[in-house]
Design an enzyme around this catalytic site. Sequence first.
Site, mmCIF file in Angstrom:
data_model
loop_
_atom_site.group_PDB
_atom_site.id
_atom_site.type_symbol
_atom_site.label_atom_id
_atom_site.label_comp_id
_atom_site.label_asym_id
_atom_site.label_seq_id
_atom_site.Cartn_x
_atom_site.Cartn_y
_atom_site.Cartn_z
ATOM 1 N N HIS A 1 29.161 74.712 79.545
ATOM 2 C CA HIS A 1 29.869 73.604 80.180
ATOM 3 C C HIS A 1 30.730 74.099 81.324
ATOM 4 O O HIS A 1 31.676 73.449 81.742
ATOM 5 C CB HIS A 1 30.711 72.843 79.150
ATOM 6 C CG HIS A 1 29.987 72.637 77.857
ATOM 7 N ND1 HIS A 1 30.152 73.469 76.784
ATOM 8 C CD2 HIS A 1 29.048 71.746 77.510
ATOM 9 C CE1 HIS A 1 29.336 73.087 75.810
ATOM 10 N NE2 HIS A 1 28.658 72.054 76.215
HETATM 11 S S1 FES Z 1 32.035 76.108 78.370
HETATM 12 FE FE1 FES Z 1 31.528 74.970 76.606
HETATM 13 S S2 FES Z 1 31.006 76.538 75.251
HETATM 14 FE FE2 FES Z 1 31.595 77.662 76.972
#
Ligand code: FES
Lengths: 191, 426
Positions: free
Chosen positions: A156
Site C-alpha cells: 500500500h
Molecule cells: S504498506 Fe500496507 S502492508 Fe506495507
Amino acid sequence: MASHEHDPTNRRDFLTMAGLGFAAVGGAATLWPFVHQMNPDASTQALASVEIDVKGVKEGQAITVMWRGKPVFIRNRTKAEIEQAAKVQIAELRDDRARNDKLPDATTATDANRVVKGRENWLVLVGVCTHLGCVPKGQSLSDAKGDFGGWFCPCHGSHYDMSGRIRKGPAPRNLEVPPYEFVGDSKIKIG
Amino acid sequence: MSGHESTYVAKSRFAKFMDDRLPIARMMHGQFVDFPTPRNLNYMWTFGGILMFCLVTQLVTGIVLAMHYVPSAKDAFDSVEAIRRDVNYGWLIRNIHAVGASMFFLAVYLHIFRGLYYGSYKAPREVLWILGVFIYLAMMATAFLGYTLVWGQMSFWGATVITNFFSAIPVVGTKVTEWLWGGYAVTGVTLNRFFALHYLLPFVITGLVVLHIWALHVAGQNNPTGLDVKSKMDTLPMTPYAVMKDIFALAVFVTLFVWFVFFVPDYLGHADNYNEANALVTPPHIVPEWYFLPFYAILRAVPSKLGGVLLMFAAVAILAFVSWLDTSRVRSTKYRPIYRWFFWLFTFTCLALGYLGSKPAEGWYVVWSQIFTAYYFLHFLVVMPVVGLIETPKKLPRSIAESVLGANYGGGAGAMAGATAAPEKR
Ligand code: FES
Ligand code: HEM
C-alpha cells in the site's frame, strides 16, 4: 409468602444475585481455556531465539533470516548511509519513538537508538511492514527502495528510510528493532 | 405471511400419523407450496432461491474436498494440486467449489441491490434485512478463510494483510492478532485453525438463513411496487407460480456457472496463487478476490492505518442501518424520481471502487478512490435521509393487482378471483 415476617424479597434477591455471580465467574473460568488455547503455544514460544553468523555480509549488503516465523533484515550499512540516517531531525519523522525492543517505550527515534553502540553499521529490523504486515522491498540491490532510500512496501506504498523509520505512506510505526546482541565478533543472537 | 394457514391435507395413513405428531409436511406445504407470493414479482426475486442453491453447492463440494485436503503448511498446497490431478473427479469438484464462491457473491450482490432498489429493508422487514447483513458478513469471513486454505502466495499474504487489520486496534491490537495467528506470524498453526473455522461457518450461515426465511415469511415478500399486500387478488400461491420462475432463473444461472467451471475455471483466481506460500517474499501487487475489491479500495483510500481499517468495516456495518437512514414514504425506487438517479450513482460508485481496488495504490487511483469512498458514505448518511424528505413520489398504483391487471380489473373482481383461484383448487 405473605406470612414472612422479615422482608423476604431482599433475601431472595441476594440469593439470586449470589447464584448468578457464581455462575458468571464459573462460566468465565470455563471459557478461558477455550480462548487461551489459541494463543502461541509452548513450542512456538520456545523457538524464540536464533543465532546468525554475519561474517559474509559485506558493507552495503543485506541478508534476511527467519525469527519467530517472521523475516528479519540484517544490513551492513555504508558510511554514507549511516551519516544520512543520523542527520534526520526527529521533527521530520512520522513516528518519533525508537521502537527498539531493548529500550524503553519513550526513547526517541534517533538512528543511534536503533542500533548497538560501536556497531552502528549493523541495522537489524523485523522485516514486517507496520501497516498490514507485508515484507518491504529493499533487501537486494535491484529492489525499489522508496523515496528515502531504505525500504519500500509495495502493498500500500509505505516508504522507510536507512534506519527503517517510516517516512511516507499508511504505515503508522517505524520498523521494529528486535531484541538482539552480538556474541563474539561476527555472530548476532536475535531473541 | 403471519396470518397464513397451511391448506395441507394429510392423505395417507402415515401422513396422518405424522401430521398429529410432527407436522413438518404441513409446515413445508404452508411455507413453500401454497404460501402467498405477490403476483408481480420480477426476476430480481429469483436470487433468494439461487442463493440457497449456492449454499448447498458449497456445502456438498466443500465436504467432499475436506476428505482429501491436508491442513498443514507442508502439505496444503500439494494436497490441493493432488485434488486437481489425482483424485477422481477432484478437478471438477474443486472447480465447482472455487467458482461457486464467486457465483455465490455475484448472486448475493444482485440480491442486496434488489433490496436496496425496491426498499425491501423498510418496515416491516428491518430484522429480515439485518439478518441478511449478518449472512453477508459470515459469507465474507467464510470466503476469506477458504481462500487461505489453498496456501498459495495470495492466500498467505491475503491472510497476513487481513489478520493485520486487527493490529490496528489501539493497545491490545498486537495481542489480538497473535491470538488469531497462534504465533508471531501467519503459519501452519494459523492454517489449521482456519480450516476448522471454514468448515464451521457455513453451518452458521445455514442457521442464519433459516432465521432470514422465517423473518421473510412473517413480513411477506416485498414486490416491485413496494406496496403491501392488501387482498387475495394481490398474491398467487408460491408453487407453481414463483417456483417456476425460480427454476428458470436458476437454469440460466447454472449455465453461466458451469461455463466458468468447464472453460475458464481459473479466470476469477490469481496467477500468484499457483506459487506456494513463501513467508519471505511478498508478491509485488496484492489483491483480494474480486468480491472484496470495493472494500479494499476504501481501505487504501485512507492514508492512516486505523482510519482505513475503521472505514472499511464501517462500509459494511452501515448497511445494517439503512432501514432508519432512508426517510422515504414509498419503498420502491421505481416511484422515486430523484432518488433513482442517486441509486444508479451509488451502483456506479461500488463498481468504480471495485475497479480501483484492483489497481495499485498510487497517483490518480488513490484520488479517485477517495472521491468514490466519500460518495459511498454520503449516499447513506446524506442522500438517503435528505432525498426521502424533499422528494415527491410518483403516483403509485392502488394495489399490486392493479399494477399487473390494469385499473379496470376491479369491476370484474369476482370473475378474476375465480379465474386465478381455480388452478390450485384442482
Ligand atoms: S504498506 Fe500496507 S502492508 Fe506495507
Ligand atoms: C446465503 C445468503 C442468502 C440466502 C440463502 C438468502 C435467501 C433468501 C431467500 C430464499 C429469500 C426469498 C426470495 C427472494 O425474495 O429473493 C430472501 C429474501 C430477502 N433477502 Fe436474502 N438471502 C441471503 C442473503 C441476503 C443478504 C446478504 C441480504 C441483505 C443484506 C438479504 C436480504 C434479503 C431481503 C431484504 C429479503 C426480502 C426481499 C423481498 O421480499 O423484497 N439476503 N433471501
